[in-house]
Design an enzyme around this catalytic site. Structure first.
Site, PDB file in Angstrom:
ATOM      1  N   ASP A  18       0.818  -1.209   0.000  1.00  0.00           N
ATOM      2  CA  ASP A  18       0.000   0.000   0.000  1.00  0.00           C
ATOM      3  C   ASP A  18       0.853   1.260   0.000  1.00  0.00           C
ATOM      4  O   ASP A  18       1.983   1.275   0.504  1.00  0.00           O
ATOM      5  CB  ASP A  18      -0.895   0.036   1.239  1.00  0.00           C
ATOM      6  CG  ASP A  18      -1.937  -1.059   1.255  1.00  0.00           C
ATOM      7  OD1 ASP A  18      -2.167  -1.673   0.196  1.00  0.00           O
ATOM      8  OD2 ASP A  18      -2.511  -1.306   2.334  1.00  0.00           O
ATOM      9  N   ARG A  19       0.280   2.308  -0.518  1.00  0.00           N
ATOM     10  CA  ARG A  19       0.958   3.616  -0.541  1.00  0.00           C
ATOM     11  C   ARG A  19       1.379   4.050   0.863  1.00  0.00           C
ATOM     12  O   ARG A  19       2.479   4.571   1.060  1.00  0.00           O
ATOM     13  CB  ARG A  19       0.014   4.657  -1.159  1.00  0.00           C
ATOM     14  CG  ARG A  19       0.584   6.058  -1.245  1.00  0.00           C
ATOM     15  CD  ARG A  19      -0.405   6.979  -1.935  1.00  0.00           C
ATOM     16  NE  ARG A  19       0.148   8.298  -2.180  1.00  0.00           N
ATOM     17  CZ  ARG A  19      -0.442   9.220  -2.922  1.00  0.00           C
ATOM     18  NH1 ARG A  19      -1.597   8.971  -3.502  1.00  0.00           N
ATOM     19  NH2 ARG A  19       0.125  10.399  -3.112  1.00  0.00           N
TER      20      ARG A  19
END
Length: 323
Positions: A140-141
């Site tokens: 995930d970012r």
């Protein structure tokens, strides 16, 4: 434009001809390739071929003059600042692969509103005349930590197969709000996606419900400050989007600073308001044999929180490859 001949590399063994063209000339359509093969303009070792022919190293592929639209535009020159940022993330590299320690806040791939991401930065690591490194998986970012890259398509295929075959051990560290009970266990909670686009969420659902995806994670409490905060080691057995974030929330212990899950409980005054989830360790089969185990040091905001809570992470072990 003139006829050229290209040699099949060791890394391209057993690749179909049409997939070889898709890799090197992505704008040439399947129909266009079929037409070139039918006319004998594309040949392998001088002989006529079908698009589904399997290739082996050392073969010569005849490439006729192709329409301009069949040749991808050269990528823009990499931004030197981004290339240096990427190089600073490298914690291990060899002739086959690269391991990054991705910072929180940097997306792995592009999307709506995302102009800077790891995938576009990888052009800066392309060797002259070689392949751009390829992402093997994503995180995930907002998650920091280990991101694995393959230097060539063949290595990428081997590593991707290891991930699909669950021959890869992944360990994440998280600081959660609360203390799970029991202190360790397995979360076997199906998940489903609701909504679309940037507003979509992953939610727990009942087994057998429509769109339910099986999802399983194990967890272990490594330390805690009473019942207020806990430091967990998490291992996803499946690879669903936001799996660990939703699974920890389902325990009643959302990850500290989670901007999407956990609600107000996840945001505690006095602590860095960023997701406290870190891809700490990866243990996987090395494509050249043996296994590689690599660990990534904590990001600054988690180091700060560890210090505030008295959690002791210790030294980050050096990469270790077993034969």
């Amino acid at each position: 434009m003139s006829v050229e001949n290209r040699i099949v590399s060791e890394d391209e063994a057993d690749l179909r001809l049409d997939r070889w063209f898709r890799r090197h000339y992505p704008n040439l359509t399947q129909g266009g390739l079929q037409k070139l093969c039918r006319k004998g303009q594309v040949r392998v070792d001088g002989g006529r071929v079908q698009p589904n022919k399997r290739l082996y190293p050392g073969q010569s592929i005849r490439i006729p003059p192709l329409p301009d639209q069949s040749r991808p535009a050269p990528p823009p020159p990499p931004n030197p600042a981004l290339v240096q940022q990427l190089r600073d993330m490298i914690i291990y590299e060899d002739d086959h692969l690269i391991v990054l320690n991705k910072p929180s806040g940097l997306a792995t791939q592009g999307g709506p509103g995302i102009t800077v991401h790891v995938d576009m930065m990888l052009e800066g690591l392309r060797p002259e005349g070689g392949d751009k490194p390829r992402l093997v998986h994503r995180i995930d970012r907002d998650t920091s930590g280990i991101l694995l890259l393959a230097r060539t398509p063949g290595v990428a295929a081997k590593l991707a197969a290891a991930f699909r075959g669950r021959d890869v051990s992944k360990t994440y560290w998280a600081v959660v709000v609360g203390r799970p009970s029991p202190a360790e266990g397995v979360i076997d909670q199906p998940l489903a996606k609701v909504g679309a686009g940037g507003a979509s969420l992953i939610v727990p659902v009942s087994r057998g419900e429509e769109d339910a995806m099986s999802a399983k994670s194990s967890y272990e409490t490594l330390d805690a400050t009473g019942k207020r905060f806990s430091w967990l080691a998490l291992s996803p057995w499946t690879g669903r989007t936001h799996q660990l974030r939703v699974h920890t929330e389902s325990l009643g212990t959302p990850i500290l600073g989670d901007p999407r899950y956990g609600g107000e409980t996840a945001h505690v005054e006095g602590f860095p308001d960023r997701l406290h989830l870190h891809a700490r360790m990866l243990d996987f089969p090395h494509p050249a044999g043996g296994r590689l185990q690599v660990a990534a040091p904590l990001p600054p905001h988690m180091r700060e929180t560890f210090q505030m809570l008295g959690f002791i992470a210790g030294d980050t072990p050096a990469p270790r490859r077993t034969r």
